[in-house]
Write an enzyme that holds these catalytic residues in place. Structure first.
Site, PDB file in Angstrom:
ATOM      1  N   ASP A 153       1.788   4.905 -14.625  1.00 24.17           N
ATOM      2  CA  ASP A 153       2.368   3.944 -13.902  1.00 24.17           C
ATOM      3  C   ASP A 153       2.634   2.628 -14.886  1.00 24.17           C
ATOM      4  O   ASP A 153       3.726   2.125 -14.886  1.00 24.17           O
ATOM      5  CB  ASP A 153       1.523   3.592 -12.691  1.00 24.17           C
ATOM      6  CG  ASP A 153       1.199   4.636 -12.083  1.00 24.17           C
ATOM      7  OD1 ASP A 153       1.884   5.640 -11.777  1.00 24.17           O
ATOM      8  OD2 ASP A 153       0.253   4.538 -11.046  1.00 24.17           O
ATOM      9  N   SER A 157       2.805   1.642  -7.064  1.00 24.56           N
ATOM     10  CA  SER A 157       2.157   1.029  -8.236  1.00 24.56           C
ATOM     11  C   SER A 157       2.302  -0.457  -8.290  1.00 24.56           C
ATOM     12  O   SER A 157       2.329  -1.177  -9.117  1.00 24.56           O
ATOM     13  CB  SER A 157       2.770   1.602  -9.415  1.00 24.56           C
ATOM     14  OG  SER A 157       2.254   2.839  -9.864  1.00 24.56           O
ATOM     15  N   GLY A 206       0.709  -1.374   0.185  1.00 24.33           N
ATOM     16  CA  GLY A 206      -0.020   0.007  -0.061  1.00 24.33           C
ATOM     17  C   GLY A 206       0.945   1.106   0.019  1.00 24.33           C
ATOM     18  O   GLY A 206       0.309   2.170   0.616  1.00 24.33           O
TER      19      GLY A 206
HETATM   20  C1  GLA Z   1      -1.140   7.509  -9.791  1.00 21.71           C
HETATM   21  C2  GLA Z   1      -1.806   7.322 -11.040  1.00 21.71           C
HETATM   22  C3  GLA Z   1      -0.868   7.972 -12.042  1.00 21.71           C
HETATM   23  C4  GLA Z   1      -0.863   9.438 -11.731  1.00 21.71           C
HETATM   24  C5  GLA Z   1      -0.425   9.410 -10.291  1.00 21.71           C
HETATM   25  C6  GLA Z   1      -0.058  11.164  -9.808  1.00 21.71           C
HETATM   26  O1  GLA Z   1      -0.068   7.020  -9.521  1.00 21.71           O
HETATM   27  O2  GLA Z   1      -2.077   5.755 -11.127  1.00 21.71           O
HETATM   28  O3  GLA Z   1      -1.641   7.936 -13.270  1.00 21.71           O
HETATM   29  O4  GLA Z   1      -2.055  10.165 -11.875  1.00 21.71           O
HETATM   30  O5  GLA Z   1      -1.207   8.967  -9.324  1.00 21.71           O
HETATM   31  O6  GLA Z   1       0.862  11.573 -10.618  1.00 21.71           O
END
Ligand code: GLA
Length: 392
Positions: free
Chosen positions: A173, A127, A123
Site C-alpha cells: 500500500d 488504503s 473503510g
Molecule cells: C492490505 C495490506 C497489504 C496487502 C493487502 C493484501 O492492504 O496492507 O500489505 O497485504 O492487504 O494483498
C-alpha cells in the site's frame, strides 16, 4: 469539496491563509493479493481519490491536527517532543507515527498546524491509512526541506503501520501510494523491492471500484491469522527446501513439496500465495502483449483463489464479483485489498457501464439487503505537493 473551501476552513481553524497543500492517493490492486508479505509480486496502482493535507509551520513546538473526516474529534494537539502512541489521539496517531519516525533521522525544526481532508470512500479497503501516512511524509519532506529517498518514506509509512499502529501489513500500500504514476500499474517484487511501471491501455474500458459497504469486522485479526498460516507453511517447506519465502516457488515446485504441509487449511493458504504470485507475473506478460482477455481471466482466477483457498472474500464480495462476471462487456473482476469486505474492482467496456451498474446493483441489494457503491477509478500519481486550482 473545493480547494478554496478547504483554505477557508483552515483559516477558520488556524487563523492563517498561508498554507501549502499536499496530496497522497489511495490505491487499488489489480492482481497479486496477499503476496506482498510472502515475498511475491503485486500489481497495484494509485488512484485519484486520496488524502489532502493543508499545512503551515508554527513558531513553537506544538503540533495541531484536524480532520474534516472526523470533526467530532476536534483539533488534536500534542508536543513535537512527545510523540508516543496515544489511544485518545485516534486517527491522528498515523501522522504522529510519521513524525516520530521521521524525526529520528531528520531535523523537524518546529511544530505545525495541519488540516486533513480525505475523499477515499470510508473503510473501503483502498488504503486510507497508508494515504494519510504518505501525505504526512510528503508534507514534512517539503515543509522542512528534508533530503529523503522516496523509498525511505515508503518504508517509514510501513513501519508506522507495523510498529506504531500494530497492523502487520506488507509494503504494497505504501509503495503504490508513494510511487504511483498516472495511467500506470506498478509491478513490484516485494522480496527485492525491484519494480517496473506498466502502462495500462485498457482501450475502450474503465476500471470500476465497487464498495460492498460492509463493515470490516475482524479484518485485522484475520489478516494476521493468514500471515501466520503462511509462515507455518513456509516453515514446513523449509524442512525439505532451502527457500526464504513462498514467493520463490513455481506452481510445479510447490506441487512437488506440498505434501510436507500436513494441515490441509495451511496447504490451501500456501497454494494461494504461490499461484497468485505466478498469476501476477503472467498478468504483466499478458499486458505487455496487450492480451487483455488473458489479463481479465487471471483476475477472475485470482478471485476464485482468494474465495476458496485463502478464504478472505465473504458473501458480499463474492456476490458482487459473480454478478460482475455475468454482465456484458466485462473483462474481469475480483476483490481488491485485504478482503473481508471492502471493495471489488471490475474492468468494463464504457458503453456497458451504465447497464453494469444497474444490474449489479440490483443483484447485490436483493441478496445482501443494502446497497453497493460504484466509482470510476482514474489512475493517478503518487504523494506530492499540489498547487492552487486543483480539483479536489
Ligand atoms: C492490505 C495490506 C497489504 C496487502 C493487502 C493484501 O492492504 O496492507 O500489505 O497485504 O492487504 O494483498
Amino acid at each position: 469539496m473545493k480547494y478554496e473551501e478547504l483554505v477557508v476552513e483552515y483559516e477558520k481553524l488556524f487563523h492563517s491563509k498561508n498554507v501549502r497543500v499536499f496530496f497522497a492517493p489511495g490505491r487499488i490492486n489489480l492482481i497479486g493479493e496477499h503476496t506482498d508479505y510472502n515475498g511475491g509480486n503485486v500489481f497495484p496502482c494509485a488512484i485519484t481519490y486520496g488524502t489532502y493535507a493543508l499545512a503551515n509551520k508554527r513558531s513553537d513546538r506544538k503540533v495541531r491536527l484536524y480532520s474534516t473526516n472526523f470533526p467530532a474529534e476536534g483539533v488534536i494537539e500534542f508536543d513535537l517532543d512527545s510523540l508516543d502512541y496515544d489511544e485518545r489521539h485516534d486517527w491522528a496517531n498515523y501522522p504522529k507515527g510519521m513524525l516520530k519516525y521521521m524525526k529520528e533521522n531528520h531535523e523537524i525544526g518546529s511544530g505545525m498546524d495541519v488540516l486533513f481532508y480525505g475523499n477515499i470512500p470510508n473503510g473501503a479497503g483502498l488504503s486510507s491509512s497508508a494515504s494519510i501516512e504518505l501525505v504526512t511524509g510528503a508534507m514534512l519532506e517539503s515543509l522542512f526541506d528534508l533530503e529523503l529517498d522516496r523509498l525511505d518514506l515508503v518504508k517509514i509509512g510501513m513501519r508506522v503501520e507495523n510498529e506504531f499502529i500494530g497492523v502487520n501489513s506488507g509494503i504494497m500500500d505504501q509503495f503504490a501510494i508513494g510511487m504511483g504514476k498516472k495511467e500506470h500499474g506498478i509491478l513490484l517484487d516485494c522480496q527485492t523491492l525491484q519494480f517496473k511501471y506498466a502502462k495500462l491501455n485498457l482501450e475502450n474500458r474503465k476500471i470500476l471500484i465497487i464498495n460492498t459497504n460492509k463493515r470490516r469486522e475482524l479484518a485485522e485479526s484475520k489478516y494476521n491469522e493468514r500471515r501466520s498460516e503462511c509462515m507455518q507453511a513456509l516453515a514446513d517447506i523449509q524442512n525439505v527446501l532451502n527457500i526464504d519465502s513462498l514467493g520463490q516457488l513455481t506452481e510445479q515446485q510447490f506441487e512437488e513439496v506440498s505434501s510436507v504441509i500436513e494441515d490441509e487449511t495451511i496447504k490451501k493458504r500456501a497454494k494461494h500465495a504461490v499461484y497468485e504470485n505466478q498469476r501476477t507475473i503472467k498478468a504483466l506478460e499478458a499486458l505487455k502483449h496487450q492480451d487483455l482477455k488473458k489479463f481479465g481471466e487471471l483476475m477472475n482466477d485470482s478471485h476464485r483463489s482468494l474465495q476458496f483457498d485463502y478464504e478472505v472474500t465473504g458473501i458480499e464480495l463474492d456476490t458482487l464479483v459473480s454478478a460482475a462476471w455475468e454482465q456484458v462487456g466485462v473483462l474481469g473482476a475480483r476483490m481488491t485489498g485485504a478482503g473481508f469486505g471492502g471493495c471489488a474492482i471490475a474492468i468494463v467496456e464504457e458503453e456497458h457501464i451504465e447497464a453494469f451498474i444497474e444490474n449489479v446493483s440490483k443483484i447485490y441489494e436483493e441478496k445482501i439487503g443494502y446497497e453497493a457503491t460504484f466509482y470510476i477509478a482514474s489512475i493517478g500519481d503518487g504523494a506530492r505537493e499540489v498547487k492552487e486550482g486543483v480539483h479536489i
